[in-house]
Scaffold this motif. Structure first.
Motif, short mmCIF file in Angstrom:
data_model
loop_
_atom_site.label_atom_id
_atom_site.label_comp_id
_atom_site.label_asym_id
_atom_site.label_seq_id
_atom_site.Cartn_x
_atom_site.Cartn_y
_atom_site.Cartn_z
N SER A 1 89.76 6.21 -25.89
CA SER A 1 89.95 7.17 -24.66
C SER A 1 88.37 6.42 -24.65
N ILE A 2 87.39 6.78 -24.92
CA ILE A 2 85.75 6.51 -24.25
C ILE A 2 86.23 5.00 -24.68
N LYS A 3 86.54 3.61 -24.65
CA LYS A 3 86.38 2.45 -24.34
C LYS A 3 86.83 2.03 -23.16
N VAL A 4 88.44 3.30 -22.64
CA VAL A 4 88.74 3.03 -21.16
C VAL A 4 88.12 3.39 -20.97
N ARG A 5 87.32 5.30 -20.48
CA ARG A 5 86.97 5.29 -19.51
C ARG A 5 86.01 4.79 -19.60
N ASP A 6 84.69 4.43 -20.20
CA ASP A 6 83.32 3.59 -19.73
C ASP A 6 84.03 2.31 -19.22
N SER A 7 85.40 1.48 -19.69
CA SER A 7 85.93 0.70 -18.62
C SER A 7 85.68 0.81 -17.10
N ILE A 8 86.44 2.48 -16.93
CA ILE A 8 86.52 2.66 -15.54
C ILE A 8 85.62 2.44 -14.43
N LYS A 9 84.19 3.54 -15.99
CA LYS A 9 83.19 3.49 -14.52
C LYS A 9 82.24 2.60 -14.52
N GLU A 10 82.51 1.16 -15.19
CA GLU A 10 81.75 -0.45 -15.23
C GLU A 10 83.04 -0.89 -14.11
N PHE A 11 83.63 -1.22 -14.11
CA PHE A 11 84.72 -1.52 -13.31
C PHE A 11 83.92 -0.92 -11.41
N VAL A 12 84.08 0.56 -11.10
CA VAL A 12 83.53 1.20 -10.10
C VAL A 12 82.38 1.25 -9.78
N LYS A 13 81.34 0.71 -11.12
CA LYS A 13 79.89 0.20 -11.16
C LYS A 13 79.52 -1.21 -9.90
N LYS A 14 80.29 -1.75 -10.92
CA LYS A 14 80.27 -3.48 -10.45
C LYS A 14 80.58 -3.86 -9.20
N THR A 15 81.93 -2.91 -8.77
CA THR A 15 82.50 -3.63 -8.20
C THR A 15 82.22 -2.57 -6.03
N GLY A 16 81.91 -1.74 -6.90
CA GLY A 16 82.12 -0.81 -5.51
C GLY A 16 83.85 -0.74 -5.34
N ALA A 17 84.28 -0.23 -5.83
CA ALA A 17 86.24 -0.01 -5.38
C ALA A 17 86.16 1.20 -5.57
N SER A 18 87.73 1.98 -4.72
CA SER A 18 87.90 2.72 -5.20
C SER A 18 89.18 3.31 -6.55
N VAL A 19 88.84 4.75 -7.23
CA VAL A 19 90.16 4.75 -7.71
C VAL A 19 90.64 6.17 -7.96
N ILE A 20 92.05 5.74 -7.43
CA ILE A 20 93.08 7.14 -8.04
C ILE A 20 92.95 7.20 -9.40
N LEU A 21 92.76 8.54 -9.69
CA LEU A 21 93.79 8.28 -10.94
C LEU A 21 94.14 9.50 -11.52
N SER A 22 95.00 9.65 -12.14
CA SER A 22 95.80 10.98 -12.90
C SER A 22 95.17 11.01 -14.58
N SER A 23 95.07 12.80 -14.60
CA SER A 23 95.30 12.11 -15.70
C SER A 23 95.65 14.76 -16.38
N HIS A 24 95.90 14.61 -17.46
CA HIS A 24 96.46 15.71 -18.02
C HIS A 24 94.71 16.59 -18.87
N ASN A 25 93.61 15.66 -19.01
CA ASN A 25 92.94 15.53 -19.67
C ASN A 25 91.65 15.98 -19.25
N MET A 26 91.22 17.62 -19.58
CA MET A 26 89.90 17.78 -18.39
C MET A 26 88.62 16.82 -18.96
N LEU A 27 88.11 16.87 -20.19
CA LEU A 27 87.68 16.45 -20.29
C LEU A 27 87.46 14.74 -19.71
#
Length: 246
Positions: free
Chosen positions: A170-196
């Motif tokens: 989970s940490i690896k996936v979250r870090d990858s998403i963060k890095e993607f947004v930082k690197k590309t400036g793209a937008s992300v919409i995600l759904s989750s049950h995980n409050m953290l």
């Protein structure tokens, strides 16, 4: 202009109304979260934004293009990771990325650049050359995420990106998403049950219950609004207020 405008979207399946006038905006470079219980309408909302489903009423504007009227143009700007997405188990990790790159890119150089990007996002080391049927669930999910993000979409739509994963994955996936947004400036919409996860990843969050958006704000704003110690408590209080007002 917002990257995404969801405008008064309604959707029913038979006699069951799943979405009831859903509206929100997502800014460019923003990670926007949809947070709600099972059956709240999160996945239906995401599928309508991608053009997989059509709304009964309303529209979605993605970078100035209407999903209802210009679906193919919108879909070229979007990459979608469904909750149930998996990889081709008879191929290696590398072959999975190559196959997907060949679908998206005609130019050999662009294909190679996308594959290299995918390898970095997946972060699987030498296992990238192993058959994916030998992968753990977390490894397959990281590869699926890499396959989604490596094409550098203007909008990435991620449905429960860490569902069923252990803490490390989970940490690896979250870090990858963060890095993607930082690197590309793209937008992300995600759904989750995980409050953290939502609190860590999202710039703003919409609480959705019974097909309605109850409130929208940054995690800090929502905690202040509902005098809550964390986002989970804010969600519970927001739900109680929403039900009381119904």
């Amino acid at each position: 202009m917002p990257a995404v405008e969801v405008k008064d979207v309604w959707r029913s399946f038979g006699k069951k109304t799943v979405l009831r006038g859903v509206s929100f905006e997502v800014e460019e470079g923003e990670v926007f979260g949809l947070l709600g219980p099972n059956g709240a309408g999160k996945t239906t909302t995401l599928r309508i934004i991608t053009g997989i489903l059509k709304p009964d009423k309303g529209d979605i504007i993605v970078y100035g293009k209407s999903v209802v009227r210009e679906r193919e143009e919108v879909r070229r700007m979007i990459s979608y990771l469904p909750e149930e997405s998996d990889v081709y188990l008879r191929l290696t990790g590398y072959e999975n990325l190559k196959f997907f790159a060949m679908i998206y890119f005609d130019d050999p150089k662009e294909r190679e650049e996308a594959i290299e990007e995918g390898i970095k996002i997946a972060n699987l080391g030498d296992a990238i050359h192993n058959l994916t049927k030998t992968y753990s669930k977390g490894m397959r999910r990281r590869l699926a995420l890499a396959r989604t993000l490596m094409v550098r979409p203007k909008l990435a739509i991620l449905d429960e990106p860490t569902s069923g994963l252990d803490v490390y994955s989970s940490i690896k996936v979250r870090d990858s998403i963060k890095e993607f947004v930082k690197k590309t400036g793209a937008s992300v919409i995600l759904s989750s049950h995980n409050m953290l996860e939502v609190e860590y990843l999202c710039d703003r969050v919409a609480f959705i219950v019974n097909g309605k958006i109850i409130t929208i704000g940054s995690p800090e704003e929502l905690k202040r609004e509902f005098n809550a110690k964390n986002l989970e408590e804010a969600f519970v209080k927001a739900t109680e207020v929403g039900e009381g007002a119904a």
